[in-house]
Scaffold this motif. Structure first.
Motif, short mmCIF file in Angstrom:
data_model
loop_
_atom_site.label_atom_id
_atom_site.label_comp_id
_atom_site.label_asym_id
_atom_site.label_seq_id
_atom_site.Cartn_x
_atom_site.Cartn_y
_atom_site.Cartn_z
N LEU A 43 16.53 133.61 46.79
CA LEU A 43 15.18 133.07 46.85
C LEU A 43 14.84 132.31 45.58
N THR A 44 15.38 132.77 44.45
CA THR A 44 15.21 131.98 43.23
C THR A 44 15.80 130.59 43.43
N LEU A 45 16.94 130.56 44.08
CA LEU A 45 17.64 129.29 44.27
C LEU A 45 17.03 128.45 45.37
N THR A 46 16.11 128.99 46.14
CA THR A 46 15.52 128.16 47.18
C THR A 46 14.73 127.04 46.58
N ALA A 47 14.33 127.23 45.34
CA ALA A 47 13.67 126.11 44.69
C ALA A 47 14.64 124.96 44.55
N THR A 48 15.92 125.30 44.51
CA THR A 48 16.92 124.25 44.45
C THR A 48 17.45 123.94 45.83
N ALA A 49 17.35 124.90 46.76
CA ALA A 49 17.86 124.67 48.10
C ALA A 49 17.16 125.62 49.04
N SER A 61 25.10 120.68 43.26
CA SER A 61 25.72 119.43 42.84
C SER A 61 25.44 118.31 43.84
N LEU A 62 25.54 118.61 45.13
CA LEU A 62 25.26 117.60 46.15
C LEU A 62 23.82 117.10 46.04
N ASN A 63 22.90 118.01 45.79
CA ASN A 63 21.50 117.60 45.61
C ASN A 63 21.33 116.72 44.38
N THR A 64 22.00 117.09 43.30
CA THR A 64 21.93 116.31 42.07
C THR A 64 22.51 114.90 42.28
N GLN A 65 23.53 114.80 43.17
CA GLN A 65 24.14 113.50 43.48
C GLN A 65 23.34 112.70 44.52
N ASN A 66 22.17 113.23 44.92
CA ASN A 66 21.37 112.61 45.99
C ASN A 66 22.13 112.56 47.30
N LYS A 67 22.91 113.62 47.55
CA LYS A 67 23.64 113.75 48.81
C LYS A 67 23.13 114.96 49.60
N SER A 68 21.82 115.11 49.65
CA SER A 68 21.25 116.29 50.30
C SER A 68 21.60 116.36 51.78
N GLU A 69 21.87 115.20 52.38
CA GLU A 69 22.25 115.20 53.80
C GLU A 69 23.62 115.83 54.01
N ARG A 70 24.38 116.03 52.92
CA ARG A 70 25.69 116.65 53.00
C ARG A 70 25.63 118.15 52.66
N THR A 71 24.43 118.67 52.44
CA THR A 71 24.29 120.13 52.31
C THR A 71 24.26 120.73 53.70
N ASP A 76 18.18 121.13 38.68
CA ASP A 76 19.17 120.61 37.75
C ASP A 76 19.96 121.75 37.11
N PRO A 77 21.27 121.85 37.39
CA PRO A 77 22.07 122.93 36.78
C PRO A 77 22.00 122.95 35.26
N LEU A 89 16.89 129.16 32.02
CA LEU A 89 16.93 130.40 32.79
C LEU A 89 18.14 131.23 32.40
N GLY A 90 18.34 132.33 33.11
CA GLY A 90 19.48 133.21 32.81
C GLY A 90 20.18 133.66 34.06
N ASN A 91 20.43 132.72 35.00
CA ASN A 91 20.95 133.08 36.31
C ASN A 91 22.26 133.85 36.27
N GLY A 92 23.13 133.53 35.32
CA GLY A 92 24.45 134.17 35.28
C GLY A 92 24.34 135.67 35.15
N ILE A 93 23.70 136.14 34.10
CA ILE A 93 23.60 137.58 33.89
C ILE A 93 22.55 138.21 34.78
#
Length: 574
Positions: free
Chosen positions: A19-25, A331-341, A426-427, A434-438
């Motif tokens: 859900l945190t990542l839904t902001a990105t996807a 990465s696909l979103n960052t490349q403006n390839k959201s249609e490929r998600t 943006d990764p 943020l601290g997504n890894g840990i």
């Protein structure tokens, strides 16, 4: 095979991070149900929250500066040296994390650690670490120094105890909910397909495996190349512990939930890898391979190579868990390839079968962090983890900094601007803020904060929808949905024993040895079967079945069934 999804990922890389990542996807895991709520609608007050933490962790001893080394059993990137979140944690709490991410094979890495007897302070969960005596019991530390953690896990306390000795070794990273849980983003297993493919054919309804494969075939025939590279119709992953992409699909295609290497009917578990329900699926992949539509590197690529391939936008579909390939979508979103998600569909063999992909997220046993025997100050470490359970820091991990990354309205509601949502995509921004890894492996609040806001941006229905890209809104609208979870049947209550993949086989036991041999047999024979000529498939499949007959599968099934009955007896409400 006990194909676990210890995500990250598992049930499936886990609703809060998802859900945190839904902001990105995506083992395992997925979506949560509602627990009793004590949430209020009063606006948050950081000063008040901090004052309310005056328990053992707020003593001078608890604020003593400490550097905590942490091994994270998944690939990732360290935060930037000037990361805003970790600077705040260091300045305010005296906590510095030294994070090591997995490079290479997890089992090999753990084997080296165990052989050398050299461990970091915190280590992500694995049953063999208990067997080898690498981690310490935590229940007394929690009882004495961590009232927030004790309250957080109170409903799950007995489930967290190791069946062999009754101790608690791991702090589960997902599945302990509070307040209301809104299911918006789906992080679990599914057959994923590109949004561009769906749009090309008018957003068709996909219910069966045949529906899905026909769409892939039709699109690949029309577009043999994507961005100048050959189109890949279907890929999969069978690397390291991430073998679930190759092995778990048959259970779902027959209407079973994610129990790993078994299907459970009427409380009895049985292996399905060598049964006809699996043969049907792999025969279809064999057909794809001989048509040139199956990824020829699927069985040799590692996780990073798999993600890199998805990032090119030329892979039309795969069976996977969403959390497992989320970084490729970033990465696909960052490349403006959201249609490929991708969009996930709960496919079945027969349209009369009800899908059971989406579940109610269970407590993520055998995942999260444990404290190793090499930790010099376990008390200070548990105090540090307790301090991070304060809502102030939980918000910083998921929403960011108040007034900078989000705003609080007069009604106490958290909101973000389009620009704030974009930066969250943006990764590089995440690594600096943020601290997504840990945080993936730390204890965390899920559901609703005390001020009535969702614990993550994606957990708020309106914020979730507002964060979507136009292509996403178009897909949802075409199917009459508002969230990604609506593609899946609503899950029933989890059986008390669920999921079976969380059962510890005990390293070195007959069950564990059988599991390893079953996995090895599958990774040896399934690629051969899929890549064989059509008229050779049945022969290779029979060789596979014959190999299974040499394995003590019963020992594995007996362990699973014994533990299912143990859970029923010991976890049921009395």
């Amino acid at each position: 095979m006990g194909v676990k999804v210890n995500k990250p990922l598992l049930t499936s890389m886990a609703i809060a991070l998802a859900l945190t990542l839904t902001a990105t996807a995506c083992s395992n895991g997925n979506n949560g149900g509602n627990n009793s709520s004590n949430a209020s609608t009063a606006p948050s007050n950081a000063a008040t929250n901090s004052e309310n933490t005056s328990s053992p962790e707020a003593t001078d001893e608890a604020l003593k500066p400490i550097e905590i080394s942490a091994f994270i059993g998944a690939p990732g990137q360290a935060p930037t040296p000037d990361n805003k979140l970790f600077k705040t944690i260091k300045d305010e709490l005296g906590i510095t994390f030294k994070q090591e991410f997995l490079v290479g094979d997890l089992e090999q890495k753990l084997g080296v650690m165990i052989a050398g007897g050299d461990y970091p302070d915190l280590i992500t969960a694995n049953p063999k670490l208990v067997t080898s005596g690498a981690v310490i019991p935590l229940e007394d530390l929690i009882e004495q120094y961590a009232p927030k953690l004790k309250e957080h896990y109170a409903k799950y306390w007995n489930q967290m105890k190791d069946p062999s000795d009754g101790h608690i070794y791991w702090l589960p990273n997902y599945g302990a909910f509070q307040g209301e849980v809104n299911e918006t983003w789906y992080s679990g297993p599914a057959f994923y397909i590109q949004k561009a493919v769906l749009k090309e054919f008018g957003y068709p309804k996909l219910q069966t495996l045949d529906d899905y494969m026909k769409l892939i075939r039709d699109y690949a025939a029309k577009y043999p190349e994507i961005d100048g590279q050959p189109t890949i119709g279907f890929s999969t992953l069978a690397s390291d512990w991430r073998t679930f992409g190759l092995l778990n699909a048959p259970e779902h295609l027959t209407g079973h939930p994610n129990d790993g290497g078994v299907v459970v009917d009427n409380g009895v578990a049985s292996v399905f890898a060598d049964k006809d329900i699996s043969k049907t699926y792999y025969k279809e992949l064999n057909n794809l391979y001989n048509e040139g539509l199956m990824d020829k590197e699927a069985f040799t690529q590692n996780y990073d190579q798999y993600l890199a391939k998805l990032t090119t936008g030329r892979v039309l579909g795969m069976f996977d868990q969403h959390w497992n390939f989320q970084t490729a979508e970033d990465s696909l979103n960052t490349q403006n390839k959201s249609e490929r998600t991708y969009v996930g569909f709960p496919l079945v063999y027969d349209a009369s079968t009800k899908d059971y992909y989406r579940d109610r997220a269970p407590i993520n046993l055998n995942n999260g962090f444990g404290i190793s025997v090499d930790a010099k100050d376990p008390t200070r470490i548990i105090q540090a983890l307790e301090a991070l359970m304060d809502e102030r820091y939980q918000k910083m991990f998921t929403w960011g900094e108040e007034g900078v990354d989000y705003s609080v309205g007069a009604d106490g509601k958290f909101t973000r601007t389009p620009e704030q949502r974009t930066q969250y995509d943006d990764p590089a921004w995440k690594l600096a803020n943020l601290g997504n890894g840990i945080f993936t492996y730390l204890p965390k609040l899920e559901g609703t904060l005390s001020d009535g806001n969702a614990t993550t941006p994606g957990g708020d229905p309106q914020e979730f929808y507002d964060s979507l890209k136009d292509v996403d809104k178009e897909v949802l609208s075409a199917y009459g949905h508002k969230t990604w979870t609506e593609f899946f049947s609503s899950p029933p209550d989890n059986p008390i024993y669920y999921p079976a993949w969380q059962i510890d086989l005990i390293d070195g036991s007959d069950a564990s040895i059988a599991n390893k041999k079953m996995t090895d047999a599958s990774l040896k024979f399934l690629p051969r079967a899929i890549m064989s000529k059509p008229d050779q498939f049945d022969k290779v499949w029979q060789d596979y079945v014959d190999e299974y007959k040499k394995i003590n599968v019963k020992a594995y099934e007996d362990r699973i069934n014994e533990q299912i009955q143990w859970r029923i007896q010991n976890w049921s409400t009395k």
